[in-house]
Design an enzyme around this catalytic site. Structure first.
Site, mmCIF file in Angstrom:
data_model
loop_
_atom_site.group_PDB
_atom_site.id
_atom_site.type_symbol
_atom_site.label_atom_id
_atom_site.label_comp_id
_atom_site.label_asym_id
_atom_site.label_seq_id
_atom_site.Cartn_x
_atom_site.Cartn_y
_atom_site.Cartn_z
ATOM 1 N N PRO A 277 0.697 -1.106 -0.178
ATOM 2 C CA PRO A 277 0.393 0.012 -0.015
ATOM 3 C C PRO A 277 0.805 1.173 0.149
ATOM 4 O O PRO A 277 1.735 1.051 0.642
ATOM 5 C CB PRO A 277 -0.783 -0.088 1.399
ATOM 6 C CG PRO A 277 0.499 -1.041 2.330
ATOM 7 C CD PRO A 277 0.607 -1.689 1.652
ATOM 8 N N GLY A 278 0.597 2.233 -0.700
ATOM 9 C CA GLY A 278 1.458 2.735 -0.333
ATOM 10 C C GLY A 278 -0.358 4.502 -0.617
ATOM 11 O O GLY A 278 -0.027 5.480 0.589
ATOM 12 N N ARG A 279 -1.277 5.005 -1.378
ATOM 13 C CA ARG A 279 -1.841 6.464 -1.296
ATOM 14 C C ARG A 279 -2.783 5.459 0.195
ATOM 15 O O ARG A 279 -2.479 6.888 0.712
ATOM 16 C CB ARG A 279 -2.702 6.198 -2.309
ATOM 17 C CG ARG A 279 -4.198 7.358 -2.274
ATOM 18 C CD ARG A 279 -5.289 7.060 -3.922
ATOM 19 N NE ARG A 279 -4.515 6.508 -5.081
ATOM 20 C CZ ARG A 279 -3.559 7.099 -5.596
ATOM 21 N NH1 ARG A 279 -3.932 9.089 -5.960
ATOM 22 N NH2 ARG A 279 -3.618 6.766 -7.333
ATOM 23 N N ARG A 315 -1.826 16.462 -9.960
ATOM 24 C CA ARG A 315 -2.680 15.318 -9.903
ATOM 25 C C ARG A 315 -3.863 15.877 -10.238
ATOM 26 O O ARG A 315 -4.684 15.169 -11.511
ATOM 27 C CB ARG A 315 -3.028 14.931 -8.994
ATOM 28 C CG ARG A 315 -2.322 13.871 -7.945
ATOM 29 C CD ARG A 315 -2.765 12.879 -7.081
ATOM 30 N NE ARG A 315 -3.559 12.169 -7.032
ATOM 31 C CZ ARG A 315 -4.533 12.201 -7.171
ATOM 32 N NH1 ARG A 315 -5.609 13.377 -6.013
ATOM 33 N NH2 ARG A 315 -5.804 10.869 -7.549
ATOM 34 N N TYR A 319 -4.958 14.047 -13.978
ATOM 35 C CA TYR A 319 -5.361 12.855 -13.973
ATOM 36 C C TYR A 319 -7.215 12.902 -13.970
ATOM 37 O O TYR A 319 -8.146 12.956 -12.913
ATOM 38 C CB TYR A 319 -5.290 11.926 -12.823
ATOM 39 C CG TYR A 319 -4.095 11.502 -12.344
ATOM 40 C CD1 TYR A 319 -3.672 10.577 -13.123
ATOM 41 C CD2 TYR A 319 -3.179 11.303 -11.189
ATOM 42 C CE1 TYR A 319 -2.574 9.428 -13.364
ATOM 43 C CE2 TYR A 319 -2.001 11.151 -11.248
ATOM 44 C CZ TYR A 319 -1.452 10.054 -12.272
ATOM 45 O OH TYR A 319 -0.521 9.155 -12.169
ATOM 46 N N CYS A 346 2.384 29.203 -16.360
ATOM 47 C CA CYS A 346 1.837 29.853 -17.670
ATOM 48 C C CYS A 346 1.601 28.578 -18.560
ATOM 49 O O CYS A 346 2.147 28.079 -19.595
ATOM 50 C CB CYS A 346 2.672 30.611 -18.360
ATOM 51 S SG CYS A 346 3.229 32.192 -17.641
ATOM 52 N N GLU A 347 -0.017 28.222 -17.859
ATOM 53 C CA GLU A 347 -0.491 26.830 -18.583
ATOM 54 C C GLU A 347 -1.988 27.240 -18.245
ATOM 55 O O GLU A 347 -2.275 27.686 -17.506
ATOM 56 C CB GLU A 347 -0.757 25.478 -18.576
ATOM 57 C CG GLU A 347 1.507 25.646 -18.754
ATOM 58 C CD GLU A 347 1.708 24.987 -19.650
ATOM 59 O OE1 GLU A 347 0.534 25.089 -20.710
ATOM 60 O OE2 GLU A 347 2.893 24.768 -20.262
ATOM 61 N N TYR A 375 1.698 11.100 -3.737
ATOM 62 C CA TYR A 375 1.380 11.690 -5.599
ATOM 63 C C TYR A 375 1.565 12.955 -5.463
ATOM 64 O O TYR A 375 0.815 13.575 -6.995
ATOM 65 C CB TYR A 375 0.819 10.210 -6.681
ATOM 66 C CG TYR A 375 0.884 9.574 -6.160
ATOM 67 C CD1 TYR A 375 2.035 8.806 -7.109
ATOM 68 C CD2 TYR A 375 -0.087 8.421 -5.462
ATOM 69 C CE1 TYR A 375 2.081 7.585 -6.578
ATOM 70 C CE2 TYR A 375 -0.141 7.050 -5.347
ATOM 71 C CZ TYR A 375 1.122 6.394 -6.320
ATOM 72 O OH TYR A 375 1.192 5.363 -5.511
#
Length: 428
Positions: A277-279, A315, A319, A346-347, A375
């Site tokens: 497990p991570g998140r 994220r 995503y 600037c995006e 993340y």
């Protein structure tokens, strides 16, 4: 926001510390992690597996958040580490994770990374292709050792998660097709530098439905039993990670629900199990704290421009991910306004939320992006020459900076000009 982040006397608290006091000390933007939340998440996950009667090793997936303090927090709880690069392996070893509790995964391990894992004496390499298996055999023979290998099997199961974080379908780059696994295992048995010790699988991240787990675990456990009966000396089964968290307060399966699925699919094998497990362990333990720079009224939209950007939290841009956004001061009114929450990059894609209903906010107000512990900082960049943000950990009523924000001069010192252009001038 959920515990350990909650309002007290009108101010958002992280455990026993007011978040705005931390902001005053370290500046914005910054990541903030609760050590207690990480510990509680680990204990519940590991406890659920133990409660289901499973012999389980929980290896924290370092890619979710590789800060040394985070890895060390889990190591102190008895966790191992799941790593996917030389850097992550070195970090885990540096904070005292025992090598025999480290799993090295990833599709593109180099010869140097394989050699480092062998020298360290890690628990196993999760091998993802015939090509990797053959390279590992060569590296191990050159060192006069055998490499412990768990073959990562791709069970062709749809994890029902975001397309960019699913890993268990046949068209994904990860693992070996389940139908080919028996032949690859036979090759592994024949290679002198390889010691096949198990099978592994991992079908994706942010999984919020237990049915894909049931299907994947059932299939891999069946393959494990067949191959063991055929004489392959398999000793353990690695079931990966991926259990999701509540980004929008949605109802999710509990660790106990997950453990029950494991018990009825793989428990019958009566072998040690590995989990990564991570998140699930760090996601809800972290916030990104940012300050409102401007509130800009467009022709049809109201923009909340904050000092954190997509380079700090990728994220949403990558995503279309949701993060709760709340003010650090508890709203006095239930009234809400709609904002497009954007950063300074600037995006046009530097967008955290579109048409989000929030309390009325003004320049100078502080806000927190929820569930940012996984993340977040690890995927950050210095795009637009913006220094990485500071990272802070809180425990009880104390907080400490665990990664300082580098200065612009420090970032430029890591670069050099070619000899024909002279030296980098000192900044004013």
């Amino acid at each position: 926001m959920t515990q350990p982040f909650a309002y007290s006397e009108g101010r958002l608290q992280a455990e026993g510390v007011a978040v705005e006091d931390i902001a005053a000390a370290v500046g914005t933007p910054f990541y903030l992690y609760s050590a207690s939340a990480m510990q509680q998440a680990y204990r519940r996950f590991a406890g659920a597996l133990q409660g289901a009667g499973l012999d389980a090793l929980v290896c924290y997936a370092v890619k979710a958040n590789p800060q040394l303090a985070v890895i060390a927090t889990f190591a102190a709880e008895g966790a191992g580490a799941d790593v996917v690069s030389e850097g992550e392996l070195r970090r885990a070893l540096a904070v005292g994770v025992p090598a025999e509790k480290i799993v090295f995964a990833g599709v593109g391990k180099t010869a140097g990374e394989l050699a480092l894992g062998l020298e360290a004496g890690i628990l196993q390499f999760n091998v993802e292709s015939r090509e990797e298996l053959r390279l590992l055999d060569q590296v191990a023979r050159d060192k006069g050792v055998q490499a412990p290998v768990a073959l990562r099997v791709n069970p062709d199961v749809d994890a029902r998660t975001h397309a960019k974080i699913t890993t268990g379908k046949s068209e994904n780059k990860f693992g070996i097709d389940c139908d080919d696994a028996a032949a690859v295992l036979q090759e592994a048995v024949a290679l002198p530098g390889i010691l096949p010790v198990g099978l592994a699988t991992h079908i994706g991240s942010q999984i919020t439905d237990l049915e894909p787990y049931e299907a994947a675990f059932q299939r891999v456990a069946g393959l494990f039993a067949e191959q063991r009966e055929a004489g392959v000396p398999l000793q353990r089964l690695d079931l990966g990670g991926g259990l999701g968290i509540a980004y929008q307060q949605e109802a999710l399966p509990t660790p106990e629900d997950y453990a029950a699925v494991v018990a009825r699919t793989a428990g019958r094998l009566d072998v040690p199990l590995v989990f990564e497990p991570g998140r699930h362990l760090v996601g809800e333990a972290g916030l990104l704290i940012s300050r409102v720079v401007y509130v800009k009224q467009g022709r049809s939209r109201r923009f909340l421009i904050v000092d954190a950007g997509m380079n700090d939290l990728m994220r949403p841009a990558l995503y279309e991910a949701w993060h709760d956004i709340v003010p650090l001061r508890e709203p006095a009114s239930a009234a809400r306004l709609r904002y497009d929450v954007v950063g300074p990059i600037c995006e046009t894609g530097d967008l955290f939320a579109e048409g989000r209903e929030l309390p009325e906010l003004a320049a100078g107000d502080l806000v927190a992006f929820g569930a940012a512990g996984a993340y977040g900082a690890t995927m950050a960049s210095t795009y637009n020459s913006r220094p990485p943000v500071a990272e802070v950990m809180v425990q009880g009523d104390s907080f400490e900076v665990i990664r300082a924000r580098p200065s612009h001069d420090a970032l430029m010192r890591s670069e050099s000009l070619p000899s024909w252009l002279g030296k980098v001038p000192k900044s004013g």
